[in-house]
Design a protein around this motif. Structure first.
Motif, PDB file in Angstrom:
ATOM      1  N   VAL A  98       0.837  -1.193   0.000  1.00  0.00           N
ATOM      2  CA  VAL A  98       0.000   0.000   0.000  1.00  0.00           C
ATOM      3  C   VAL A  98       0.874   1.247   0.000  1.00  0.00           C
ATOM      4  O   VAL A  98       1.908   1.296   0.677  1.00  0.00           O
ATOM      5  CB  VAL A  98      -0.973   0.008   1.213  1.00  0.00           C
ATOM      6  CG1 VAL A  98      -0.226  -0.064   2.533  1.00  0.00           C
ATOM      7  CG2 VAL A  98      -1.892   1.222   1.176  1.00  0.00           C
ATOM      8  N   ALA A  99       0.500   2.231  -0.819  1.00  0.00           N
ATOM      9  CA  ALA A  99       1.195   3.510  -0.866  1.00  0.00           C
ATOM     10  C   ALA A  99       0.180   4.617  -0.646  1.00  0.00           C
ATOM     11  O   ALA A  99      -0.944   4.550  -1.163  1.00  0.00           O
ATOM     12  CB  ALA A  99       1.901   3.690  -2.207  1.00  0.00           C
ATOM     13  N   TRP A 100       0.562   5.636   0.099  1.00  0.00           N
ATOM     14  CA  TRP A 100      -0.400   6.671   0.464  1.00  0.00           C
ATOM     15  C   TRP A 100       0.289   8.002   0.721  1.00  0.00           C
ATOM     16  O   TRP A 100       1.478   8.053   1.011  1.00  0.00           O
ATOM     17  CB  TRP A 100      -1.177   6.235   1.711  1.00  0.00           C
ATOM     18  CG  TRP A 100      -0.360   6.225   2.982  1.00  0.00           C
ATOM     19  CD1 TRP A 100      -0.277   7.209   3.924  1.00  0.00           C
ATOM     20  CD2 TRP A 100       0.518   5.174   3.448  1.00  0.00           C
ATOM     21  NE1 TRP A 100       0.581   6.841   4.942  1.00  0.00           N
ATOM     22  CE2 TRP A 100       1.070   5.603   4.680  1.00  0.00           C
ATOM     23  CE3 TRP A 100       0.869   3.917   2.942  1.00  0.00           C
ATOM     24  CZ2 TRP A 100       1.970   4.814   5.407  1.00  0.00           C
ATOM     25  CZ3 TRP A 100       1.762   3.137   3.663  1.00  0.00           C
ATOM     26  CH2 TRP A 100       2.298   3.585   4.881  1.00  0.00           C
ATOM     27  N   ARG A 101      -0.478   9.076   0.602  1.00  0.00           N
ATOM     28  CA  ARG A 101       0.028  10.393   0.995  1.00  0.00           C
ATOM     29  C   ARG A 101      -0.066  10.500   2.514  1.00  0.00           C
ATOM     30  O   ARG A 101      -1.128  10.301   3.101  1.00  0.00           O
ATOM     31  CB  ARG A 101      -0.775  11.512   0.345  1.00  0.00           C
ATOM     32  CG  ARG A 101      -0.475  11.693  -1.124  1.00  0.00           C
ATOM     33  CD  ARG A 101      -0.916  13.066  -1.615  1.00  0.00           C
ATOM     34  NE  ARG A 101      -0.691  13.200  -3.053  1.00  0.00           N
ATOM     35  CZ  ARG A 101       0.461  13.539  -3.613  1.00  0.00           C
ATOM     36  NH1 ARG A 101       1.512  13.776  -2.844  1.00  0.00           N
ATOM     37  NH2 ARG A 101       0.557  13.641  -4.914  1.00  0.00           N
ATOM     38  N   GLY A 102       1.051  10.821   3.122  1.00  0.00           N
ATOM     39  CA  GLY A 102       1.094  10.891   4.570  1.00  0.00           C
ATOM     40  C   GLY A 102       0.766  12.267   5.108  1.00  0.00           C
ATOM     41  O   GLY A 102       0.293  13.162   4.399  1.00  0.00           O
ATOM     42  N   ALA A 103       1.010  12.457   6.385  1.00  0.00           N
ATOM     43  CA  ALA A 103       0.878  13.770   7.022  1.00  0.00           C
ATOM     44  C   ALA A 103       2.087  14.615   6.636  1.00  0.00           C
ATOM     45  O   ALA A 103       3.182  14.094   6.415  1.00  0.00           O
ATOM     46  CB  ALA A 103       0.787  13.613   8.532  1.00  0.00           C
ATOM     47  N   GLY A 104       1.895  15.913   6.552  1.00  0.00           N
ATOM     48  CA  GLY A 104       2.997  16.789   6.173  1.00  0.00           C
ATOM     49  C   GLY A 104       2.602  18.244   6.253  1.00  0.00           C
ATOM     50  O   GLY A 104       1.773  18.630   7.076  1.00  0.00           O
ATOM     51  N   GLU A 105       3.156  19.042   5.363  1.00  0.00           N
ATOM     52  CA  GLU A 105       2.907  20.484   5.404  1.00  0.00           C
ATOM     53  C   GLU A 105       1.481  20.844   5.007  1.00  0.00           C
ATOM     54  O   GLU A 105       0.956  21.878   5.429  1.00  0.00           O
ATOM     55  CB  GLU A 105       3.893  21.197   4.485  1.00  0.00           C
ATOM     56  CG  GLU A 105       5.345  21.095   4.904  1.00  0.00           C
ATOM     57  CD  GLU A 105       6.259  21.838   3.949  1.00  0.00           C
ATOM     58  OE1 GLU A 105       6.100  23.070   3.831  1.00  0.00           O
ATOM     59  OE2 GLU A 105       7.102  21.186   3.313  1.00  0.00           O
ATOM     60  N   ARG A 117       4.172   7.622   1.128  1.00  0.00           N
ATOM     61  CA  ARG A 117       4.765   6.564   1.939  1.00  0.00           C
ATOM     62  C   ARG A 117       4.331   5.195   1.406  1.00  0.00           C
ATOM     63  O   ARG A 117       3.373   5.096   0.634  1.00  0.00           O
ATOM     64  CB  ARG A 117       4.346   6.745   3.402  1.00  0.00           C
ATOM     65  CG  ARG A 117       4.716   8.114   3.965  1.00  0.00           C
ATOM     66  CD  ARG A 117       4.295   8.269   5.405  1.00  0.00           C
ATOM     67  NE  ARG A 117       4.955   7.276   6.246  1.00  0.00           N
ATOM     68  CZ  ARG A 117       4.675   7.085   7.549  1.00  0.00           C
ATOM     69  NH1 ARG A 117       3.747   7.820   8.132  1.00  0.00           N
ATOM     70  NH2 ARG A 117       5.319   6.158   8.228  1.00  0.00           N
ATOM     71  N   MET A 118       5.012   4.156   1.857  1.00  0.00           N
ATOM     72  CA  MET A 118       4.662   2.819   1.380  1.00  0.00           C
ATOM     73  C   MET A 118       4.932   1.781   2.458  1.00  0.00           C
ATOM     74  O   MET A 118       5.855   1.934   3.271  1.00  0.00           O
ATOM     75  CB  MET A 118       5.481   2.459   0.131  1.00  0.00           C
ATOM     76  CG  MET A 118       4.920   1.256  -0.639  1.00  0.00           C
ATOM     77  SD  MET A 118       5.903   0.835  -2.088  1.00  0.00           S
ATOM     78  CE  MET A 118       7.149  -0.191  -1.339  1.00  0.00           C
ATOM     79  N   ALA A 119       4.097   0.753   2.470  1.00  0.00           N
ATOM     80  CA  ALA A 119       4.266  -0.356   3.406  1.00  0.00           C
ATOM     81  C   ALA A 119       3.955  -1.670   2.705  1.00  0.00           C
ATOM     82  O   ALA A 119       3.189  -1.709   1.727  1.00  0.00           O
ATOM     83  CB  ALA A 119       3.362  -0.189   4.628  1.00  0.00           C
TER      84      ALA A 119
END
Length: 288
Positions: A98-105, A117-119
């Protein structure tokens, strides 16, 4: 068995193996709020992930369609899968990348500055449909429609496309069914909540044109198997009323594998010789 958040083992996350229980994300992860996530579901048989590289390539393509560049190469994704399987001592398992947009600015619809990110996770998982794998699944007909490609990239394996799948499968299970069959936005037969569908009539096979649904890798594999056996495969638009004329039916998917269908709404199907032959041949192929 404990919940999926409370297990022993290792998960590959952002380039390293971490303890299963420590593989967490922040509450302001963009994907949690806006479904900016793509994934793959794969099966490992006898230590080998079936069509592994094709799954990794599709993850990259899904990311591109969702304007989310995957920050790992195909080779790096392949290595991550192997690391997870080895770390957990698994030779027969389900693998989820799974790949996703994480927390950030950014915290809004736009999230261009947030890292992708990816897991990679793997676990032992039996038949997706339980006893239906052998007796024939019973399907409800969903009230929701698969959307037009003009509304969302339907060829991406993206989290947002599964929202109506969850609702439809819950409704189906409440009626004693294993799954639900969708029509598409035009009214044509489309797919189940996580699997493609095939029908048999007069020794020939019919399956929906994947012009508004995911063209599954298992679907492609099964079509090739049928054609190699000299069986005519019609890839076309199928009207709901045609269900009354089909004799056999099955579902395909990495999780579903090849699962016979015994009933869709009021329509019934036999678990016939061709269905059994293809299911057995697929099982042999993935373990070869």
């Amino acid at each position: 068995m404990s919940g999926y958040d409370d297990r022993d083992g290792k998960i590959w996350m952002d380039g390293k193996l971490v303890e299963w229980r420590d593989a967490n994300v922040h509450i302001l992860t963009h994907a949690l709020h806006y479904a900016s996530s793509v994934f793959e579901g794969e099966r490992c048989y006898n230590g080998k992930v079936f069509l592994s590289r094709k799954h990794s390539e599709r993850l990259h393509k899904s990311g591109e369609l969702m304007d989310m560049k995957i920050p790992y190469t195909i080779d790096e994704i392949e290595a991550a899968k192997r690391a997870v399987l080895d770390a957990n001592g698994l030779t027969d398992a389900y693998v989820r990348v799974v790949a996703w947009r994480g927390a950030g600015e950014d915290m809004g619809v736009s999230a261009a500055r947030n890292a992708v990110r990816m897991a990679v996770v793997a676990w032992e998982w039996g038949s997706y449909y339980g006893d239906a794998k052998f007796k024939g699944a019973k399907l409800d007909i969903a009230k929701w429609k698969r959307p037009s490609p003009e509304t969302i990239p339907t060829s991406a394996k993206a989290a947002g496309l599964y929202m109506i799948c969850t609702m439809s499968k819950h409704a189906a299970e409440a009626k004693g069914c294993s799954d639900a069959l969708f029509m598409d936005y035009r009214g044509y037969v489309a797919e189940a909540t996580g699997a493609n569908i095939f029908f048999v009539k007069d020794g020939e096979v019919h399956t929906p044109d994947p012009d508004a649904i995911l063209n599954g890798l298992t679907r492609q594999t099964v079509i090739k198997m049928l054609e190699e056996r000299g069986i005519k495969v019609h890839v076309r638009h199928i009207m709901p009323e045609e269900l009354a004329d089909f004799e056999q039916c099955w579902l395909t998917g990495s999780a579903a594998e090849v699962t016979p269908v015994g009933q869709i709404g009021d329509y019934t199907f036999e678990v016939g010789a061709l269905t059994r032959e293809i299911a057995e041949a697929y099982d042999a192929l993935v373990r070869s």
